[in-house]
Design a protein around this motif. Structure first.
Motif, mmCIF file in Angstrom:
data_model
loop_
_atom_site.group_PDB
_atom_site.id
_atom_site.type_symbol
_atom_site.label_atom_id
_atom_site.label_comp_id
_atom_site.label_asym_id
_atom_site.label_seq_id
_atom_site.Cartn_x
_atom_site.Cartn_y
_atom_site.Cartn_z
ATOM 1 N N ARG A 77 -38.406 23.750 28.208
ATOM 2 C CA ARG A 77 -39.158 22.501 28.277
ATOM 3 C C ARG A 77 -39.476 22.134 29.730
ATOM 4 O O ARG A 77 -40.588 21.716 30.045
ATOM 5 C CB ARG A 77 -38.380 21.375 27.600
ATOM 6 N N PRO A 133 -36.787 23.186 18.503
ATOM 7 C CA PRO A 133 -37.388 22.743 19.765
ATOM 8 C C PRO A 133 -37.038 23.700 20.894
ATOM 9 O O PRO A 133 -36.014 24.409 20.828
ATOM 10 C CB PRO A 133 -36.763 21.366 19.990
ATOM 11 N N TYR A 158 -45.035 23.049 20.810
ATOM 12 C CA TYR A 158 -44.443 24.343 21.174
ATOM 13 C C TYR A 158 -44.097 25.131 19.904
ATOM 14 O O TYR A 158 -44.400 26.322 19.775
ATOM 15 C CB TYR A 158 -43.198 24.111 22.033
ATOM 16 N N GLY A 159 -43.464 24.454 18.952
ATOM 17 C CA GLY A 159 -43.087 25.127 17.713
ATOM 18 C C GLY A 159 -44.294 25.678 16.969
ATOM 19 O O GLY A 159 -44.257 26.783 16.416
ATOM 20 N N ASP A 191 -33.794 23.273 26.908
ATOM 21 C CA ASP A 191 -34.109 22.408 28.054
ATOM 22 C C ASP A 191 -34.811 23.171 29.169
ATOM 23 O O ASP A 191 -35.738 22.660 29.801
ATOM 24 C CB ASP A 191 -32.823 21.763 28.593
ATOM 25 N N ASP A 229 -42.128 19.311 21.639
ATOM 26 C CA ASP A 229 -41.358 20.153 20.714
ATOM 27 C C ASP A 229 -42.232 20.652 19.560
ATOM 28 O O ASP A 229 -42.212 21.842 19.212
ATOM 29 C CB ASP A 229 -40.160 19.380 20.147
ATOM 30 N N SER A 230 -42.983 19.740 18.966
ATOM 31 C CA SER A 230 -43.775 20.145 17.794
ATOM 32 C C SER A 230 -44.942 21.049 18.204
ATOM 33 O O SER A 230 -45.263 22.006 17.490
ATOM 34 C CB SER A 230 -44.283 18.916 17.040
#
Lengths: 201, 355
Positions: B22, B16, A42-43, B19, A39-40
């Protein structure tokens, strides 16, 4: 990198360093590291080069990390600086996209104050919104190495030591890069009348 | 609001990924790494398989290099093309070696080609590493660039060992020399797209972070077979054998299994690459290259790895901790009687040590 098994006991107690070490013996342990940091990373990449390249560069970051995991040097047990370093190197190969992204931020910020003629906004917030286009332009004009150090520090909240580990430079060099970049930013803000008041960190 | 606060206000901060995003990223990473997962990572050749390695070593041992092309300023003289781009492979900028090797003879030839370009410390060697690398070839093609990058990493590990030894003995000149060489190794690795690890190590050496350097040695170099003929390198090898074994024992305990049931048969099932032994195997169960499983305590597994130098390194493993040290217990006792009922050397006292 299959999805990590959420039932793994005490995963939260296992440090990044241990996960990387485990992945040397058993590659699947790397999935936990992916889940922890995707997440981090990607951000960070989205903010620097935009969404169009973000998926590709995020995947490349983790693929390279997997290939390089034997060379991982833990810093305070966290793999974040290492991953940010790989991501930043990849961003370095996409400078054109980064320039486009910064130009987009500048355009968006110029439009923002007029679009929000809101009495509830504080004067300081309005001043800030007006200063941001010039700040973004200055950011785009910084030396890439200075910009890398500054945004890792300001956007990702890495410490000098962590920025150093990410970029492969001593903490002292990080300090001088960030100071140089901040001087330029502050100077450009003064030129436009939007002074940056106070230097916190 | 100061300049840093303003920087945070720059647009573009996102939450984030959803899904679906990701999972797409995960699948790409999976596809990129799937061919790797059956093998050890570059720079990592797991300890163990030493008997086979010893046999293979005869076939691939590197002859002493009398002519070298490295210099004091450039400890790695393997040319590289240019800085890596997003499409390049890991280490793909290394010149020459787009060719593949698949046999021990081809490995030996590649090692002979690269060795003169890579500076090793006195007593250093690629022999152990190349023997282990050969066991993992198994007819699979490996790029020569991977051989080159591994050899550079192995050389770096031996300089790390040199630094640790020099630092522990107050030999500042040798410590400085090791740092100077590692800085050159790190600059080459960075230019070749192999990351910043050696550069980071040098910074940490400069700040006297001995514990951090030892951790790297334990967790990364330990797997490489990066040792040579000196006492410090033999000790590093023994510790290197112990590291994956301790990880195996800890994974076993984390599964809730019984420490007392951890025997060579069980361990072999979990980590077949490691040579396991215990007091019920005769004769002379504790020996270099094998991991000796001592009598367990209630919740801990104690493992011992013997160096050719005679030092016995040990690790006391629980499901949450690994305490490393040394032991002076006599483990060479051949138990009286036979089989599992024989007397053993008893519990091992592992004195926490500085590694």
């Amino acid at each position: 990198v299959s999805a990590a098994d959420p039932s793994t006991p005490e995963l939260g107690d296992i440090s990044d360093a241990q996960l990387v070490a485990d992945s040397n013996a058993e590659g699947s342990a790397f999935a936990h590291l992916f889940d922890r940091h995707v997440d981090s990373i990607y951000g960070y990449i989205v903010r620097r080069v935009g969404r169009s390249l973000a998926e590709e560069l995020t995947a490349e970051t983790f693929a390279r990390a997997f290939a390089q995991r034997a060379r991982f040097v833990p810093l305070n047990d966290s793999a974040a600086p290492w991953l940010y370093g790989i991501a930043t190197n990849l961003i370095g190969t996409a400078r054109r996209a980064e320039r486009r992204q910064l130009a987009a931020y500048e355009r968006a910020a110029r439009a923002a104050p007029d679009a929000h003629d809101d009495f509830e906004q504080s004067n300081a917030r309005i001043d800030a919104a007006r200063a941001i286009p010039q700040l973004v332009r200055t950011l785009a004009q910084l030396e890439p190495g200075d910009r890398d150090a500054l945004v890792l520090f300001a956007w990702q909240d890495l410490t000098y030591a962590e920025v150093g580990a990410a970029l492969g430079i001593p903490a002292g060099t990080v300090a001088s890069r960030i100071n140089r970049a901040r001087r330029r930013v502050r100077a450009s803000l003064r030129m436009t009348g939007d002074d940056s008041r106070g230097v916190g960190r | 609001m100061n300049d840093l606060d303003l920087l945070k206000e720059v647009p573009g901060r996102v939450g984030p990924p959803d899904d679906a995003t990701r999972e797409r990223i995960r699948k790409v990473v999976q596809a990129r790494t799937v061919s790797e997962r059956g093998r050890r990572p570059r720079g990592v050749r797991r300890a163990g398989v030493l008997a086979a390695a010893a046999v293979l070593a005869a076939g691939v041992a590197v002859a002493a290099v009398t002519q070298h092309v490295w210099t004091n300023d450039q400890p790695v003289a393997i040319p590289i093309d240019h800085s890596p781009g997003p499409d390049s492979n890991f280490g793909g900028e290394i010149q020459d070696p787009n060719g593949q090797i698949a046999t021990s003879a081809e490995l030996a030839s590649a090692v002979d080609d690269f060795a003169p370009s890579i500076r090793l410390p006195e007593g250093g060697s690629f022999d152990e590493w190349s023997a282990q690398f050969a066991t993992h070839l198994q007819g699979n093609g490996v790029a020569r660039s991977e051989v080159a990058s591994d050899m550079v990493f192995v050389s770096g590990c031996q300089w790390v060992q040199r630094w640790l030894y020099a630092y522990a003995h107050g030999d500042q000149a040798s410590a400085r020399e090791a740092m100077r060489v590692l800085d050159g190794v790190g600059r080459w690795e960075r230019a070749a797209g192999l990351g910043n690890s050696m550069i980071t190590l040098v910074h940490r050496m400069g700040s006297g972070d001995r514990a951090g350097i030892q951790l790297f040695e334990n967790e990364s170099c330990a797997f490489t077979g990066s040792w040579g003929s000196t006492t410090v390198q033999q000790d590093a090898k023994a510790r290197g054998d112990l590291t994956p074994a301790a990880g195996t024992a800890q994974a076993y305990l984390r599964d809730g299994a019984d420490a007392a049931a951890f025997d060579p048969g069980t361990a072999q099932g979990v980590a077949p690459d490691v040579v396991w032994t215990w007091a019920h195997m005769q004769p002379a169960p504790a020996r270099p290259g094998a991991i000796f499983i001592a009598d367990p305590t209630e919740r801990a597994i104690t493992l011992v790895s013997v160096s050719e130098s005679g030092t016995q390194f040990c690790a006391v493993v629980t499901d949450s901790t690994i305490v490393r040290g040394t032991t002076v217990n006599d483990l060479s006792i051949v138990p009286a009687g036979d089989g599992a009922t024989a007397a053993t050397p008893g519990p091992v006292t592992c004195t926490p040590g500085d590694w």
